[in-house]
Design a protein around this motif. Structure first.
Motif, PDB file in Angstrom:
ATOM      1  N   LEU A  25      49.569  50.804  14.285  1.00  0.00           N
ATOM      2  CA  LEU A  25      50.106  51.368  15.532  1.00  0.00           C
ATOM      3  C   LEU A  25      50.691  52.751  15.291  1.00  0.00           C
ATOM      4  O   LEU A  25      50.545  53.654  16.119  1.00  0.00           O
ATOM      5  N   ARG A  26      51.315  52.918  14.153  1.00  0.00           N
ATOM      6  CA  ARG A  26      51.900  54.222  13.838  1.00  0.00           C
ATOM      7  C   ARG A  26      50.817  55.294  13.733  1.00  0.00           C
ATOM      8  O   ARG A  26      50.985  56.422  14.211  1.00  0.00           O
ATOM      9  N   GLU A  27      49.680  54.950  13.117  1.00  0.00           N
ATOM     10  CA  GLU A  27      48.582  55.914  13.011  1.00  0.00           C
ATOM     11  C   GLU A  27      48.034  56.264  14.395  1.00  0.00           C
ATOM     12  O   GLU A  27      47.686  57.424  14.655  1.00  0.00           O
ATOM     13  N   ALA A  28      47.953  55.285  15.260  1.00  0.00           N
ATOM     14  CA  ALA A  28      47.487  55.562  16.623  1.00  0.00           C
ATOM     15  C   ALA A  28      48.460  56.484  17.356  1.00  0.00           C
ATOM     16  O   ALA A  28      48.043  57.406  18.079  1.00  0.00           O
ATOM     17  N   VAL A 134      51.044  52.435  23.185  1.00  0.00           N
ATOM     18  CA  VAL A 134      51.406  51.091  22.704  1.00  0.00           C
ATOM     19  C   VAL A 134      50.760  50.032  23.593  1.00  0.00           C
ATOM     20  O   VAL A 134      50.207  49.037  23.107  1.00  0.00           O
ATOM     21  N   ALA A 135      50.817  50.242  24.910  1.00  0.00           N
ATOM     22  CA  ALA A 135      50.192  49.273  25.822  1.00  0.00           C
ATOM     23  C   ALA A 135      48.684  49.195  25.586  1.00  0.00           C
ATOM     24  O   ALA A 135      48.100  48.095  25.567  1.00  0.00           O
ATOM     25  N   ALA A 136      48.043  50.362  25.388  1.00  0.00           N
ATOM     26  CA  ALA A 136      46.596  50.360  25.140  1.00  0.00           C
ATOM     27  C   ALA A 136      46.268  49.659  23.825  1.00  0.00           C
ATOM     28  O   ALA A 136      45.284  48.905  23.727  1.00  0.00           O
ATOM     29  N   TYR A 137      47.077  49.915  22.810  1.00  0.00           N
ATOM     30  CA  TYR A 137      46.877  49.278  21.491  1.00  0.00           C
ATOM     31  C   TYR A 137      46.990  47.760  21.615  1.00  0.00           C
ATOM     32  O   TYR A 137      46.129  47.019  21.121  1.00  0.00           O
ATOM     33  N   MET A 138      48.040  47.311  22.293  1.00  0.00           N
ATOM     34  CA  MET A 138      48.237  45.867  22.438  1.00  0.00           C
ATOM     35  C   MET A 138      47.195  45.246  23.354  1.00  0.00           C
ATOM     36  O   MET A 138      46.837  44.066  23.201  1.00  0.00           O
ATOM     37  N   ASN A 139      46.702  46.019  24.326  1.00  0.00           N
ATOM     38  CA  ASN A 139      45.649  45.490  25.207  1.00  0.00           C
ATOM     39  C   ASN A 139      44.375  45.186  24.429  1.00  0.00           C
ATOM     40  O   ASN A 139      43.699  44.175  24.683  1.00  0.00           O
ATOM     41  N   ASN A 198      36.759  43.208  30.172  1.00  0.00           N
ATOM     42  CA  ASN A 198      38.143  43.678  30.026  1.00  0.00           C
ATOM     43  C   ASN A 198      38.365  44.322  28.658  1.00  0.00           C
ATOM     44  O   ASN A 198      39.092  45.317  28.544  1.00  0.00           O
ATOM     45  N   LEU A 199      37.746  43.754  27.622  1.00  0.00           N
ATOM     46  CA  LEU A 199      37.898  44.324  26.279  1.00  0.00           C
ATOM     47  C   LEU A 199      37.290  45.717  26.213  1.00  0.00           C
ATOM     48  O   LEU A 199      37.889  46.642  25.632  1.00  0.00           O
ATOM     49  N   ILE A 200      36.125  45.887  26.809  1.00  0.00           N
ATOM     50  CA  ILE A 200      35.503  47.221  26.817  1.00  0.00           C
ATOM     51  C   ILE A 200      36.405  48.220  27.547  1.00  0.00           C
ATOM     52  O   ILE A 200      36.618  49.342  27.094  1.00  0.00           O
ATOM     53  N   GLY A 201      36.953  47.804  28.689  1.00  0.00           N
ATOM     54  CA  GLY A 201      37.850  48.684  29.428  1.00  0.00           C
ATOM     55  C   GLY A 201      39.086  49.051  28.618  1.00  0.00           C
ATOM     56  O   GLY A 201      39.535  50.209  28.639  1.00  0.00           O
ATOM     57  N   SER A 202      39.634  48.097  27.883  1.00  0.00           N
ATOM     58  CA  SER A 202      40.816  48.384  27.055  1.00  0.00           C
ATOM     59  C   SER A 202      40.473  49.351  25.933  1.00  0.00           C
ATOM     60  O   SER A 202      41.264  50.236  25.590  1.00  0.00           O
ATOM     61  N   LYS A 203      39.286  49.191  25.345  1.00  0.00           N
ATOM     62  CA  LYS A 203      38.883  50.115  24.277  1.00  0.00           C
ATOM     63  C   LYS A 203      38.717  51.541  24.814  1.00  0.00           C
ATOM     64  O   LYS A 203      39.127  52.515  24.176  1.00  0.00           O
ATOM     65  N   GLU A 204      38.095  51.662  25.993  1.00  0.00           N
ATOM     66  CA  GLU A 204      37.909  52.996  26.565  1.00  0.00           C
ATOM     67  C   GLU A 204      39.259  53.632  26.932  1.00  0.00           C
ATOM     68  O   GLU A 204      39.441  54.844  26.766  1.00  0.00           O
ATOM     69  N   ASN A 205      40.179  52.836  27.416  1.00  0.00           N
ATOM     70  CA  ASN A 205      41.512  53.369  27.715  1.00  0.00           C
ATOM     71  C   ASN A 205      42.214  53.816  26.438  1.00  0.00           C
ATOM     72  O   ASN A 205      42.927  54.828  26.424  1.00  0.00           O
ATOM     73  N   TYR A 206      41.994  53.092  25.359  1.00  0.00           N
ATOM     74  CA  TYR A 206      42.553  53.469  24.055  1.00  0.00           C
ATOM     75  C   TYR A 206      41.997  54.833  23.627  1.00  0.00           C
ATOM     76  O   TYR A 206      42.734  55.706  23.158  1.00  0.00           O
ATOM     77  N   ILE A 207      40.678  55.004  23.795  1.00  0.00           N
ATOM     78  CA  ILE A 207      40.058  56.288  23.432  1.00  0.00           C
ATOM     79  C   ILE A 207      40.644  57.412  24.277  1.00  0.00           C
ATOM     80  O   ILE A 207      40.906  58.513  23.779  1.00  0.00           O
ATOM     81  N   GLN A 208      40.853  57.166  25.550  1.00  0.00           N
ATOM     82  CA  GLN A 208      41.413  58.197  26.429  1.00  0.00           C
ATOM     83  C   GLN A 208      42.774  58.675  25.927  1.00  0.00           C
ATOM     84  O   GLN A 208      43.087  59.865  25.980  1.00  0.00           O
ATOM     85  N   LEU A 217      42.542  46.864  14.236  1.00  0.00           N
ATOM     86  CA  LEU A 217      43.942  47.174  14.534  1.00  0.00           C
ATOM     87  C   LEU A 217      44.864  46.157  13.880  1.00  0.00           C
ATOM     88  O   LEU A 217      44.685  44.944  14.052  1.00  0.00           O
ATOM     89  N   GLU A 218      45.827  46.680  13.169  1.00  0.00           N
ATOM     90  CA  GLU A 218      46.823  45.803  12.549  1.00  0.00           C
ATOM     91  C   GLU A 218      47.797  45.284  13.599  1.00  0.00           C
ATOM     92  O   GLU A 218      48.024  45.942  14.615  1.00  0.00           O
TER      93      GLU A 218
END
Length: 484
Positions: A25-28, A134-139, A198-208, A217-218
């Protein structure tokens, strides 16, 4: 090891296992801090705000101007014997403001206060992006776990259907039992498709937010220094929230604006000096009239004081004062609105964090109970006291309990981080983001605040944030602990 304990350990492994080459999470957060366009854009905006200080100061500094002019007189009066045919003139003017009614001092103070407000706002923006990250990471972690659970459920139901068909063939079960199994499998497959979407959407939001695709992800580290009560959290938030600090500083700046506007109806005094040179280029007194001995050049030097005393300006100063007072009132109300918002956010985040922690405990108990129930129903079905529908219902209850547990863990962490952000404890220094050079807005401010170079400029603006157009479209492949 008891059956209940084995279930809890297995589920804990789904949500807490740590692969060797995982992203933390820290790296993100470091990536978001360095490349997120919202943060880099806010930094550029802050640099623009920094320039308001030297702009305000410049109105109180000496000004030097030069002028040059060349004139060719095509027609002159016939009775004028000294009119030149051509003329070149140049002048140098120096003006030193002595008294501006307080306009320069107050506008400079307003600008400096707005710079401080901008720096507080920049910290608020950083915290907001961190909370979203953090929300995107946890999603991603949550949705990966939910996809894994649903895939497992589809596999179990498919096996159940095959067993049910086999027992139907030998007359042990009815066609109704087969239909019920087919229906549950179809529903589970639909739920799996939705979970993968939903997983694909969460990954794309993470990229954004982060700028790169998520890799393994740890699990996130424990959140530090969470408050013991909502009142304690609000007390800390009112003292440390950067958004509230920015609103108060903008209110203070607007008070200086009122004083600046009042200076518009006060006298102004400046010291002025000028040096003028005129050359008639040999055309003065040379009109064929016999005039001779006339100097072809002239020079003059003047120094003095220049006072400007406003008497009537059509109501302009009064309107400017009233306008500044209205804007100060707006800034005062904005402080109250911001304070309300922070109080509500802090209390809501604390309540959500508490509720999620309690939900984790109840979900863990529900998972253990549902697992035991499923095992018992299957055993009772083998002796004919339970139907196939009872097994299907027990399997669905277990899946629901496991999904609720995964979601509760995600919600607890996100609510806890949001609580820290509302308290002003989720900044760069608080998170220890030393993965690269930290951006210090004071560096640029100190560079420009006393700059008097009229020809200074910065390099041509270039993009700082990374683009994501080259990232590949995401798939429902599992990421994080659920992938192990």
């Amino acid at each position: 090891m008891s059956h209940r304990r084995r279930i809890l350990v297995a589920l804990l492994a789904v949500t807490t296992a740590c692969p060797l080459s995982a992203e933390t999470l820290r790296e993100a957060l470091v990536k978001a801090y360095q490349t997120n366009p919202t943060i880099t854009g806010a930094r550029a905006g802050q640099r623009a705000t920094d320039e308001s200080v030297p702009i305000a100061r410049s109105r109180g500094l000496p000004a030097v101007n030069t002028t040059a002019q060349y004139n060719e007189f095509l027609e002159t009066a016939s009775n004028s014997f000294t009119s030149p045919r051509r003329q070149f003139s140049a002048g140098l003017t120096l003006s030193v403001p002595i008294y501006q009614g307080g306009a320069v001092r107050n506008s400079t103070l307003a600008a400096e206060t707005r710079v401080a407000a901008g720096q507080s706002g920049l910290r608020d923006t950083e915290q907001s992006v961190f909370s979203q990250t953090v929300a995107a990471y946890m999603n991603v972690i949550r949705d990966s776990a939910i996809v894994a659970l649903n895939r497992k459920q589809v596999g179990v139901l498919r096996t159940n259907l095959e067993a049910t068909r086999d027992r139907f063939q030998i007359g042990d079960l009815t066609r109704t039992d087969v239909a019920q199994s087919e229906s549950r499998l179809a529903l589970a497959q639909g739920q799996l498709e939705q979970a993968q979407s939903n997983l694909i959407g969460s990954k794309e939001n993470y990229i954004q937010l982060v700028g790169t695709a998520p890799v393994a992800l740890e699990p996130p580290p424990p959140l530090p220094n969470l408050p013991g009560s909502a009142d304690m959290a609000v007390t800390v938030a009112l003292d440390g929230n950067p958004g509230l600090a920015a609103a108060k500083q903008r209110r203070d700046a607007s008070a200086f604006d009122v004083k600046t506007a009042r200076a518009g109806r006060l006298p102004k005094l400046s010291a002025v000096g000028s040096e003028n040179y005129t050359d008639y280029l040999g055309s003065l007194g040379n009109l064929g009239t016999g005039a001779t001995g006339v100097s072809q050049t002239s020079r003059s030097t003047t120094v003095g004081l220049q006072a400007s005393i406003p008497i009537f300006q059509g109501g302009l100063p009064g309107a400017q004062v009233r306008q500044a007072q209205a804007l100060e009132s707006q800034a005062i109300e904005t402080v109250t609105a911001t304070e309300r918002n922070i109080v509500a956010q802090t209390r809501s985040a604390y309540a959500a964090w508490q509720a999620s922690n309690q939900l984790i405990a109840s979900s863990e108990a529900a998972v253990a109970a549902s697992s035991l129930s499923l095992e018992g129903v299957r055993a009772e079905n083998s002796v004919g006291t339970r139907s196939i529908l009872d097994i299907l219902n027990a399997e669905q209850e277990l899946l629901n309990a496991q999904t609720n547990l995964v979601a509760a863990r995600r919600n607890a962490y996100v609510a806890g981080f949001s609580l820290l952000a509302a308290m002003g404890k989720a900044g760069v220094q608080d998170l220890g983001l030393d993965g690269g050079p930290l951006y210090d807005p004071q560096v640029n401010y100190r560079r420009v605040r006393r700059s008097v170079n009229d020809w200074a400029s910065d390099p041509k603006p270039a993009p700082v944030a990374t683009r994501t157009v080259d990232t590949v479209a995401q798939t429902p492949a599992l990421i994080g602990p659920a992938a192990n």
